[in-house]
Design a protein around this motif. Structure first.
Motif, PDB file in Angstrom:
ATOM      1  N   THR A   1       0.837  -1.204   0.000  1.00 25.19           N
ATOM      2  CA  THR A   1       0.000   0.000   0.000  1.00 25.19           C
ATOM      3  C   THR A   1       0.870   1.253   0.000  1.00 25.19           C
ATOM      4  N   LEU A   2       1.908   1.265   0.822  1.00 22.08           N
ATOM      5  CA  LEU A   2       2.807   2.424   0.864  1.00 22.08           C
ATOM      6  C   LEU A   2       3.521   2.610  -0.472  1.00 22.08           C
ATOM      7  N   ARG A   3       3.907   1.512  -1.114  1.00 24.73           N
ATOM      8  CA  ARG A   3       4.582   1.589  -2.410  1.00 24.73           C
ATOM      9  C   ARG A   3       3.679   2.261  -3.448  1.00 24.73           C
ATOM     10  N   LEU A   4       2.370   1.994  -3.347  1.00 20.52           N
ATOM     11  CA  LEU A   4       1.418   2.599  -4.274  1.00 20.52           C
ATOM     12  C   LEU A   4       1.076   4.041  -3.900  1.00 20.52           C
ATOM     13  N   GLY A   5       1.570   4.502  -2.749  1.00 21.44           N
ATOM     14  CA  GLY A   5       1.325   5.879  -2.336  1.00 21.44           C
ATOM     15  C   GLY A   5      -0.099   6.134  -1.875  1.00 21.44           C
ATOM     16  N   LYS A   6      -0.771   5.100  -1.393  1.00 23.64           N
ATOM     17  CA  LYS A   6      -2.159   5.247  -0.937  1.00 23.64           C
ATOM     18  C   LYS A   6      -2.192   5.591   0.547  1.00 23.64           C
ATOM     19  N   PRO A   7      -3.096   6.480   0.959  1.00 22.62           N
ATOM     20  CA  PRO A   7      -3.278   6.726   2.390  1.00 22.62           C
ATOM     21  C   PRO A   7      -3.683   5.415   3.064  1.00 22.62           C
ATOM     22  N   LEU A   8      -3.101   5.159   4.237  1.00 21.17           N
ATOM     23  CA  LEU A   8      -3.267   3.866   4.889  1.00 21.17           C
ATOM     24  C   LEU A   8      -3.569   4.024   6.367  1.00 21.17           C
ATOM     25  N   VAL A   9      -4.598   3.294   6.812  1.00 16.31           N
ATOM     26  CA  VAL A   9      -4.886   3.154   8.237  1.00 16.31           C
ATOM     27  C   VAL A   9      -4.647   1.687   8.565  1.00 16.31           C
ATOM     28  N   VAL A  10      -3.675   1.408   9.424  1.00 13.36           N
ATOM     29  CA  VAL A  10      -3.395   0.041   9.839  1.00 13.36           C
ATOM     30  C   VAL A  10      -4.135  -0.213  11.148  1.00 13.36           C
ATOM     31  N   VAL A  11      -4.916  -1.293  11.163  1.00 13.78           N
ATOM     32  CA  VAL A  11      -5.660  -1.674  12.359  1.00 13.78           C
ATOM     33  C   VAL A  11      -4.990  -2.908  12.945  1.00 13.78           C
ATOM     34  N   VAL A  12      -4.523  -2.768  14.175  1.00 13.34           N
ATOM     35  CA  VAL A  12      -3.751  -3.814  14.837  1.00 13.34           C
ATOM     36  C   VAL A  12      -4.688  -4.875  15.408  1.00 13.34           C
ATOM     37  N   ASN A  13      -4.346  -6.129  15.156  1.00 11.66           N
ATOM     38  CA  ASN A  13      -5.103  -7.263  15.697  1.00 11.66           C
ATOM     39  C   ASN A  13      -4.529  -7.596  17.069  1.00 11.66           C
ATOM     40  N   GLU A  14      -5.222  -7.174  18.091  1.00  6.88           N
ATOM     41  CA  GLU A  14      -4.737  -7.367  19.459  1.00  6.88           C
ATOM     42  C   GLU A  14      -4.903  -8.799  19.957  1.00  6.88           C
ATOM     43  N   ASP A  15      -5.567  -9.645  19.163  1.00  9.48           N
ATOM     44  CA  ASP A  15      -5.758 -11.039  19.566  1.00  9.48           C
ATOM     45  C   ASP A  15      -4.569 -11.922  19.235  1.00  9.48           C
ATOM     46  N   LEU A  16      -3.622 -11.402  18.438  1.00  8.24           N
ATOM     47  CA  LEU A  16      -2.464 -12.204  18.056  1.00  8.24           C
ATOM     48  C   LEU A  16      -1.436 -12.241  19.174  1.00  8.24           C
ATOM     49  N   MET A  17      -0.852 -13.404  19.387  1.00  4.53           N
ATOM     50  CA  MET A  17       0.216 -13.548  20.379  1.00  4.53           C
ATOM     51  C   MET A  17       1.520 -13.011  19.778  1.00  4.53           C
ATOM     52  N   ASP A  18       2.399 -12.505  20.631  1.00  2.00           N
ATOM     53  CA  ASP A  18       3.705 -11.999  20.175  1.00  2.00           C
ATOM     54  C   ASP A  18       3.535 -11.122  18.942  1.00  2.00           C
ATOM     55  N   ASN A  19       2.733 -10.100  19.080  1.00  2.00           N
ATOM     56  CA  ASN A  19       2.321  -9.309  17.934  1.00  2.00           C
ATOM     57  C   ASN A  19       3.381  -8.289  17.516  1.00  2.00           C
ATOM     58  N   HIS A  20       4.347  -8.748  16.714  1.00  2.00           N
ATOM     59  CA  HIS A  20       5.389  -7.860  16.187  1.00  2.00           C
ATOM     60  C   HIS A  20       4.806  -6.811  15.248  1.00  2.00           C
ATOM     61  N   GLN A  21       3.620  -7.100  14.704  1.00  2.00           N
ATOM     62  CA  GLN A  21       3.008  -6.181  13.764  1.00  2.00           C
ATOM     63  C   GLN A  21       2.680  -4.843  14.408  1.00  2.00           C
ATOM     64  N   VAL A  22       2.382  -4.863  15.703  1.00  2.00           N
ATOM     65  CA  VAL A  22       2.090  -3.622  16.428  1.00  2.00           C
ATOM     66  C   VAL A  22       3.294  -2.696  16.343  1.00  2.00           C
ATOM     67  N   GLU A  23       4.477  -3.238  16.594  1.00  2.00           N
ATOM     68  CA  GLU A  23       5.703  -2.430  16.577  1.00  2.00           C
ATOM     69  C   GLU A  23       5.955  -1.836  15.194  1.00  2.00           C
ATOM     70  N   LEU A  24       5.768  -2.636  14.152  1.00  2.00           N
ATOM     71  CA  LEU A  24       5.967  -2.148  12.785  1.00  2.00           C
ATOM     72  C   LEU A  24       4.979  -1.024  12.473  1.00  2.00           C
ATOM     73  N   ALA A  25       3.708  -1.255  12.758  1.00  2.00           N
ATOM     74  CA  ALA A  25       2.677  -0.252  12.463  1.00  2.00           C
ATOM     75  C   ALA A  25       2.908   1.027  13.258  1.00  2.00           C
ATOM     76  N   GLU A  26       3.234   0.893  14.537  1.00  2.00           N
ATOM     77  CA  GLU A  26       3.442   2.082  15.372  1.00  2.00           C
ATOM     78  C   GLU A  26       4.678   2.862  14.942  1.00  2.00           C
ATOM     79  N   GLU A  27       5.723   2.161  14.544  1.00  2.00           N
ATOM     80  CA  GLU A  27       6.933   2.839  14.069  1.00  2.00           C
ATOM     81  C   GLU A  27       6.651   3.619  12.780  1.00  2.00           C
ATOM     82  N   LEU A  28       5.928   3.003  11.841  1.00  2.00           N
ATOM     83  CA  LEU A  28       5.605   3.687  10.588  1.00  2.00           C
ATOM     84  C   LEU A  28       4.623   4.836  10.810  1.00  2.00           C
ATOM     85  N   ALA A  29       3.745   4.701  11.813  1.00  2.00           N
ATOM     86  CA  ALA A  29       2.824   5.795  12.152  1.00  2.00           C
ATOM     87  C   ALA A  29       3.598   6.951  12.777  1.00  2.00           C
TER      88      ALA A  29
END
Length: 178
Positions: free
Chosen positions: A101-129
């Motif tokens: 999505t970022l490569r295409l230059g589209k505005p992006l809202v990432v919604v974090v799935n809090e049900d996942l264990m060891d959710n590394h995705q939160v860190e990635l999304a928060e860093e990019l935000a």
């Protein structure tokens, strides 16, 4: 400009993707009157939702005040066309979906799935935000994020191939290669 071009320009799509995951909380969140009203208030005419393996089926009736058309599908061989035709992407926090999505230059809202264990995705999304490349939300805060977001405040993600970055992140976290 011809009539078909004008009609094409008047269609403004918000595309929601859960990737290959099960993320009913995101699908439920975008199916609420609050989220549909925020999207309509920002000029969106269509809400296209990829529900993946989820069991929650969104309401296809016209939302809010009768002006937001809602459609959904489970999987597609390629979501690239949906990404390209959208004016806003609301996505799960998978690195592939984020970087495409970022490569295409589209505005992006990432919604974090809090049900996942060891959710590394939160860190990635928060860093990019934090770097102002995207907005980050939780299912329960999505409508507030949409209400307060200013897409003009987003900074373009530096072009380049994100695959090596995603590969390094996955290796660091001990995930097998795709």
């Amino acid at each position: 400009m011809g009539t078909s071009d004008e009609n094409k320009d008047s269609k403004k799509i918000a595309f929601v993707t859960v990737g290959t995951t099960l993320f009913d909380a995101l699908v439920r969140a975008v199916d609420t009157p609050e989220v549909k009203q925020e999207l309509y208030a920002k000029g969106f005419t269509h809400l296209l939702i990829q529900i993946g393996r989820g069991s929650y089926i969104p309401d296809k009736s016209i939302g809010g005040d009768g002006s937001l058309a809602v459609e959904y599908f489970t999987f597609s061989s390629s979501i690239a066309e949906s990404l390209r035709s959208s004016s806003l992407v609301i996505s799960h926090a998978g690195s592939g979906s984020i970087f495409e999505t970022l490569r295409l230059g589209k505005p992006l809202v990432v919604v974090v799935n809090e049900d996942l264990m060891d959710n590394h995705q939160v860190e990635l999304a928060e860093e990019l935000a934090e770097r102002k490349h995207l907005f980050c939300a939780r299912p329960q805060t999505l409508h507030k994020t949409l209400a307060s977001m200013n897409v003009d405040s987003l900074l373009p993600y530096p072009s380049g191939d994100a695959k090596p970055v995603a590969k390094l992140i996955n290796e660091f976290l001990g995930f097998p290669e795709d």
